[in-house]
Design a protein around this motif. Structure first.
Motif, PDB file in Angstrom:
ATOM      1  N   GLU A  15      57.390  -8.712  -2.404  1.00 63.37           N
ATOM      2  CA  GLU A  15      56.041  -8.161  -2.518  1.00 63.37           C
ATOM      3  C   GLU A  15      54.930  -9.207  -2.407  1.00 63.37           C
ATOM      4  O   GLU A  15      53.828  -9.005  -2.913  1.00 63.37           O
ATOM      5  N   SER A  16      55.210 -10.311  -1.740  1.00 61.98           N
ATOM      6  CA  SER A  16      54.169 -11.306  -1.509  1.00 61.98           C
ATOM      7  C   SER A  16      53.624 -11.223  -0.079  1.00 61.98           C
ATOM      8  O   SER A  16      52.693 -11.959   0.262  1.00 61.98           O
ATOM      9  N   TYR A  17      54.171 -10.322   0.730  1.00 61.40           N
ATOM     10  CA  TYR A  17      53.666 -10.162   2.100  1.00 61.40           C
ATOM     11  C   TYR A  17      52.218  -9.687   2.045  1.00 61.40           C
ATOM     12  O   TYR A  17      51.866  -8.812   1.259  1.00 61.40           O
ATOM     13  N   GLY A  18      51.382 -10.271   2.885  1.00 59.09           N
ATOM     14  CA  GLY A  18      49.977  -9.878   2.918  1.00 59.09           C
ATOM     15  C   GLY A  18      49.105 -10.693   1.983  1.00 59.09           C
ATOM     16  O   GLY A  18      47.900 -10.481   1.899  1.00 59.09           O
ATOM     17  N   ARG A  19      49.711 -11.621   1.256  1.00 57.02           N
ATOM     18  CA  ARG A  19      48.960 -12.525   0.373  1.00 57.02           C
ATOM     19  C   ARG A  19      49.047 -13.931   0.964  1.00 57.02           C
ATOM     20  O   ARG A  19      50.099 -14.370   1.425  1.00 57.02           O
ATOM     21  N   CYS A  20      47.933 -14.632   0.897  1.00 53.18           N
ATOM     22  CA  CYS A  20      47.877 -15.995   1.411  1.00 53.18           C
ATOM     23  C   CYS A  20      48.793 -16.897   0.585  1.00 53.18           C
ATOM     24  O   CYS A  20      48.737 -16.891  -0.656  1.00 53.18           O
ATOM     25  N   SER A  21      49.625 -17.659   1.259  1.00 49.74           N
ATOM     26  CA  SER A  21      50.548 -18.553   0.545  1.00 49.74           C
ATOM     27  C   SER A  21      49.821 -19.753  -0.051  1.00 49.74           C
ATOM     28  O   SER A  21      50.364 -20.429  -0.926  1.00 49.74           O
ATOM     29  N   ALA A  22      48.594 -20.024   0.396  1.00 49.70           N
ATOM     30  CA  ALA A  22      47.837 -21.160  -0.130  1.00 49.70           C
ATOM     31  C   ALA A  22      46.958 -20.779  -1.320  1.00 49.70           C
ATOM     32  O   ALA A  22      46.983 -21.446  -2.355  1.00 49.70           O
ATOM     33  N   CYS A  23      46.190 -19.676  -1.193  1.00 45.31           N
ATOM     34  CA  CYS A  23      45.240 -19.327  -2.254  1.00 45.31           C
ATOM     35  C   CYS A  23      45.620 -18.059  -3.022  1.00 45.31           C
ATOM     36  O   CYS A  23      45.041 -17.782  -4.068  1.00 45.31           O
ATOM     37  N   GLY A  24      46.566 -17.297  -2.493  1.00 42.46           N
ATOM     38  CA  GLY A  24      47.014 -16.092  -3.185  1.00 42.46           C
ATOM     39  C   GLY A  24      46.158 -14.865  -2.946  1.00 42.46           C
ATOM     40  O   GLY A  24      46.484 -13.770  -3.410  1.00 42.46           O
ATOM     41  N   GLU A  25      45.070 -15.013  -2.215  1.00 42.51           N
ATOM     42  CA  GLU A  25      44.193 -13.880  -1.914  1.00 42.51           C
ATOM     43  C   GLU A  25      44.832 -12.991  -0.841  1.00 42.51           C
ATOM     44  O   GLU A  25      45.637 -13.467  -0.036  1.00 42.51           O
ATOM     45  N   PRO A  26      44.463 -11.710  -0.822  1.00 40.93           N
ATOM     46  CA  PRO A  26      44.998 -10.819   0.224  1.00 40.93           C
ATOM     47  C   PRO A  26      44.540 -11.260   1.619  1.00 40.93           C
ATOM     48  O   PRO A  26      43.419 -11.736   1.786  1.00 40.93           O
ATOM     49  N   ILE A  27      45.429 -11.103   2.573  1.00 44.00           N
ATOM     50  CA  ILE A  27      45.095 -11.372   3.975  1.00 44.00           C
ATOM     51  C   ILE A  27      44.616 -10.045   4.560  1.00 44.00           C
ATOM     52  O   ILE A  27      45.269  -9.013   4.379  1.00 44.00           O
ATOM     53  N   ALA A  28      43.491 -10.068   5.259  1.00 42.06           N
ATOM     54  CA  ALA A  28      42.907  -8.849   5.820  1.00 42.06           C
ATOM     55  C   ALA A  28      43.905  -8.135   6.729  1.00 42.06           C
ATOM     56  O   ALA A  28      44.661  -8.772   7.475  1.00 42.06           O
ATOM     57  N   GLU A  29      43.898  -6.806   6.640  1.00 39.09           N
ATOM     58  CA  GLU A  29      44.818  -5.990   7.439  1.00 39.09           C
ATOM     59  C   GLU A  29      44.650  -6.268   8.930  1.00 39.09           C
ATOM     60  O   GLU A  29      45.629  -6.316   9.681  1.00 39.09           O
ATOM     61  N   LEU A  30      43.423  -6.468   9.362  1.00 42.40           N
ATOM     62  CA  LEU A  30      43.156  -6.760  10.768  1.00 42.40           C
ATOM     63  C   LEU A  30      43.849  -8.059  11.196  1.00 42.40           C
ATOM     64  O   LEU A  30      44.391  -8.150  12.306  1.00 42.40           O
ATOM     65  N   VAL A  31      43.854  -9.052  10.319  1.00 44.60           N
ATOM     66  CA  VAL A  31      44.521 -10.326  10.602  1.00 44.60           C
ATOM     67  C   VAL A  31      46.029 -10.107  10.702  1.00 44.60           C
ATOM     68  O   VAL A  31      46.683 -10.607  11.612  1.00 44.60           O
ATOM     69  N   LEU A  32      46.581  -9.332   9.775  1.00 45.40           N
ATOM     70  CA  LEU A  32      48.021  -9.055   9.794  1.00 45.40           C
ATOM     71  C   LEU A  32      48.425  -8.232  11.007  1.00 45.40           C
ATOM     72  O   LEU A  32      49.525  -8.414  11.545  1.00 45.40           O
TER      73      LEU A  32
END
Length: 87
Positions: free
Chosen positions: A56-73
């Motif tokens: 359940e860490s998919y979609g979270r930045c591995s560096a800062c932990g913030e969500p990665i925008a859906e558009l980016v994914l």
């Protein structure tokens, strides 16, 4: 019937009829090796994304932990960092 079988056997291709295959030049071997390495790296990234889905860490930045925008994914489903941390 026996004559037809003998005729077919006589007309069957032999090893002497096979085309001669020349060895590929070294540059082709390097290109093949590069393609194989790229495919292995992509497979590793896919497996990592599947692991992140499981934990359940998919979609979270591995560096800062913030969500990665859906558009980016959508553009790069294998990305592990948000645009801010990737810069």
């Amino acid at each position: 019937m026996e004559i037809a079988a003998e005729r077919a056997a006589a007309e069957a291709p032999t090893i002497d009829d096979a085309p001669v295959i020349e060895e590929a030049p070294p540059s082709a071997h390097r290109e093949h090796a590069d393609l194989l390495l790229a495919a292995e790296a992509e497979l590793a990234a896919i497996n990592d994304a599947l692991r992140r889905l499981d934990d359940e860490s998919y979609g979270r930045c591995s560096a800062c932990g913030e969500p990665i925008a859906e558009l980016v994914l959508e553009a790069d489903p294998l990305t592990t960092t948000c645009p801010s941390c990737a810069a």
